[in-house]
Design a protein around this motif. Structure first.
Motif, mmCIF file in Angstrom:
data_model
loop_
_atom_site.group_PDB
_atom_site.id
_atom_site.type_symbol
_atom_site.label_atom_id
_atom_site.label_comp_id
_atom_site.label_asym_id
_atom_site.label_seq_id
_atom_site.Cartn_x
_atom_site.Cartn_y
_atom_site.Cartn_z
ATOM 1 N N GLU A 1 -7.711 -1.266 -13.410
ATOM 2 C CA GLU A 1 -7.629 -2.493 -12.447
ATOM 3 C C GLU A 1 -6.419 -3.382 -12.266
ATOM 4 N N ALA A 2 -5.983 -3.764 -13.450
ATOM 5 C CA ALA A 2 -4.805 -4.726 -13.582
ATOM 6 C C ALA A 2 -3.390 -3.961 -12.784
ATOM 7 N N ALA A 3 -3.116 -2.824 -13.151
ATOM 8 C CA ALA A 3 -2.105 -2.209 -12.607
ATOM 9 C C ALA A 3 -2.142 -1.848 -11.073
ATOM 10 N N VAL A 4 -3.573 -1.611 -10.691
ATOM 11 C CA VAL A 4 -3.841 -1.113 -9.433
ATOM 12 C C VAL A 4 -3.641 -2.503 -8.364
ATOM 13 N N ASN A 5 -3.955 -3.594 -8.933
ATOM 14 C CA ASN A 5 -4.097 -4.809 -8.039
ATOM 15 C C ASN A 5 -2.471 -5.093 -7.540
ATOM 16 N N ALA A 6 -1.563 -4.553 -8.286
ATOM 17 C CA ALA A 6 -0.139 -4.607 -7.644
ATOM 18 C C ALA A 6 0.246 -3.709 -6.688
ATOM 19 N N LEU A 7 -0.687 -2.801 -6.571
ATOM 20 C CA LEU A 7 -0.235 -1.709 -5.560
ATOM 21 C C LEU A 7 -0.905 -1.907 -4.070
ATOM 22 N N PHE A 8 -1.644 -3.316 -4.049
ATOM 23 C CA PHE A 8 -2.051 -3.575 -2.558
ATOM 24 C C PHE A 8 -1.564 -4.857 -2.263
ATOM 25 N N ALA A 9 -1.423 -4.772 -0.875
ATOM 26 C CA ALA A 9 -0.861 -6.255 -0.149
ATOM 27 C C ALA A 9 -2.299 -6.916 0.390
ATOM 28 N N ASP A 10 -3.462 -6.543 0.422
ATOM 29 C CA ASP A 10 -4.381 -7.116 0.714
ATOM 30 C C ASP A 10 -5.784 -7.093 -0.187
ATOM 31 N N ALA A 11 -6.784 -7.472 0.077
ATOM 32 C CA ALA A 11 -8.041 -7.335 -0.733
ATOM 33 C C ALA A 11 -8.337 -5.969 -1.271
ATOM 34 N N HIS A 12 -8.280 -4.926 -0.369
ATOM 35 C CA HIS A 12 -8.935 -3.624 -0.695
ATOM 36 C C HIS A 12 -8.061 -2.534 0.135
ATOM 37 N N THR A 13 -7.688 -2.703 1.231
ATOM 38 C CA THR A 13 -7.185 -1.593 2.096
ATOM 39 C C THR A 13 -5.608 -1.137 2.224
ATOM 40 N N HIS A 14 -5.014 -2.384 2.375
ATOM 41 C CA HIS A 14 -3.731 -1.972 2.497
ATOM 42 C C HIS A 14 -2.657 -2.015 1.475
ATOM 43 N N THR A 15 -1.741 -0.913 1.246
ATOM 44 C CA THR A 15 -1.089 -0.869 -0.025
ATOM 45 C C THR A 15 0.330 -1.738 0.030
ATOM 46 N N SER A 16 0.694 -2.078 -1.049
ATOM 47 C CA SER A 16 2.114 -2.586 -1.040
ATOM 48 C C SER A 16 3.157 -1.323 -1.102
ATOM 49 N N ARG A 17 4.305 -1.625 -1.051
ATOM 50 C CA ARG A 17 5.385 -0.574 -1.073
ATOM 51 C C ARG A 17 5.180 0.033 -2.218
ATOM 52 N N ALA A 18 4.910 -0.484 -3.549
ATOM 53 C CA ALA A 18 4.681 0.276 -4.643
ATOM 54 C C ALA A 18 3.525 1.203 -4.517
ATOM 55 N N GLY A 19 2.513 0.836 -3.906
ATOM 56 C CA GLY A 19 1.122 1.421 -3.728
ATOM 57 C C GLY A 19 1.381 2.746 -2.782
ATOM 58 N N ALA A 20 2.023 2.352 -1.682
ATOM 59 C CA ALA A 20 2.503 3.378 -0.717
ATOM 60 C C ALA A 20 3.305 4.483 -1.288
ATOM 61 N N GLU A 21 4.324 4.043 -2.265
ATOM 62 C CA GLU A 21 4.884 5.296 -2.998
ATOM 63 C C GLU A 21 4.076 6.127 -3.746
ATOM 64 N N VAL A 22 3.357 5.474 -4.649
ATOM 65 C CA VAL A 22 2.297 6.033 -5.340
ATOM 66 C C VAL A 22 1.680 7.103 -4.486
ATOM 67 N N ASN A 23 1.083 6.988 -3.388
ATOM 68 C CA ASN A 23 0.347 7.720 -2.432
ATOM 69 C C ASN A 23 1.239 8.805 -1.899
ATOM 70 N N ALA A 24 2.522 8.327 -1.432
ATOM 71 C CA ALA A 24 3.433 9.107 -0.851
ATOM 72 C C ALA A 24 3.922 10.282 -1.906
ATOM 73 N N GLU A 25 3.967 9.967 -3.077
ATOM 74 C CA GLU A 25 4.208 10.878 -4.139
ATOM 75 C C GLU A 25 3.319 12.006 -4.533
ATOM 76 N N ILE A 26 1.946 11.751 -4.098
ATOM 77 C CA ILE A 26 0.918 12.677 -4.240
ATOM 78 C C ILE A 26 0.941 13.394 -3.108
ATOM 79 N N VAL A 27 1.092 12.777 -1.947
ATOM 80 C CA VAL A 27 0.973 13.656 -0.665
ATOM 81 C C VAL A 27 2.201 14.574 -0.735
ATOM 82 N N ALA A 28 3.567 14.174 -1.089
ATOM 83 C CA ALA A 28 4.510 15.229 -0.994
ATOM 84 C C ALA A 28 4.378 16.231 -1.990
#
Length: 252
Positions: free
Chosen positions: A205-232
């Protein structure tokens, strides 16, 4: 829609990997406003721009229904040619009301042929609303008819924890319905809901909090990169977006 600054293929002669979806794929103008990024904004860095166009045409706030009814799918499909790919990820906005005077974007739950006829309070016009699965099938079938290879992704998870794990989208929800439609239509499916949730579980939970730019839906740049890496990684494993342009059924 000019303010969205939607991209087009940099070199139409090259193969194109095009993305459609909601704000978890592309938020706003795709420029990180408010610290919010979609995974599609970070995906191009994972591919060789000299060999393939990665074009993010997702639009925030839309559902599988309104991306179509507002004409965005028609415009996106015009950018594609035989041998290209389209990756679709919808579901976050589909649970909304079918009819209201704000967005009128909801879809009927499931994958069946049920319909509901409404007088759309937003557009002032009658409309036949279908199921989430029905809209996915239209994207898939129309892409195939154009010689384009469709790929279906389940919606990335929200930051919602229960008993130390991220809550998944089950078989009787949008993740399961996306999987079902992809199987029935014989197209590739990427279970982003499970793949990303598993990564979040591992991070905690602590690390994942930094991956979001709002309460629960939209990722920060770091979070978007995690997801993009998985998609790629999933796309490359399936040889989607690779340098060699495949011959489509339309060209055979």
């Amino acid at each position: 829609i000019g303010w969205l600054d939607l991209p087009e293929p940099a070199d139409p002669a090259k193969p194109t990997l095009l993305l459609i979806g909601d704000s978890t794929v592309r938020n706003g103008r795709g420029d990180g406003d408010g610290g919010q990024w979609g995974w599609g904004d970070l995906l191009p860095a994972h591919f060789d721009a000299a060999k393939v166009n990665v074009v993010n045409r997702a639009i925030g706030g839309l559902s599988s229904r309104t991306f179509r009814t507002q004409g965005h799918w028609e415009r996106a499909l015009m950018l594609l040619k035989p041998g290209d790919w389209v990756v679709m990820q919808f579901g976050h906005n589909d649970p909304a009301p079918l009819n209201d005077d704000q967005r009128a974007r909801g879809t009927i739950k499931g994958t069946g042929e049920e319909t509901e006829t409404i007088d759309n309070l937003l557009t002032g016009r009658p409309e036949v609303v279908h199921t989430y699965g029905w809209y996915l099938r239209q994207y898939i079938r129309e892409a195939k008819a154009a010689g384009v290879t469709p790929v279906v992704g389940s919606p990335v998870p929200r930051k919602t924890w229960q008993d130390g794990r991220i809550v998944r989208s089950g078989a009787d929800s949008y993740g399961g319905w996306a999987r079902q439609v992809a199987a029935e239509e014989g197209v590739a499916f990427i279970d982003l809901n499970e793949l990303v949730a598993a990564r979040y579980d591992a991070l905690g939970e602590a690390a994942v909090n930094a991956l979001f730019a709002d309460a629960h839906t939209h990722t920060s740049r770091a979070g978007a990169e995690v997801n993009a890496e998985i998609v790629a990684a999933e796309l490359k494993q399936r040889r989607i977006g690779n340098a060699e342009r495949r011959t489509s059924n339309a060209e055979r």
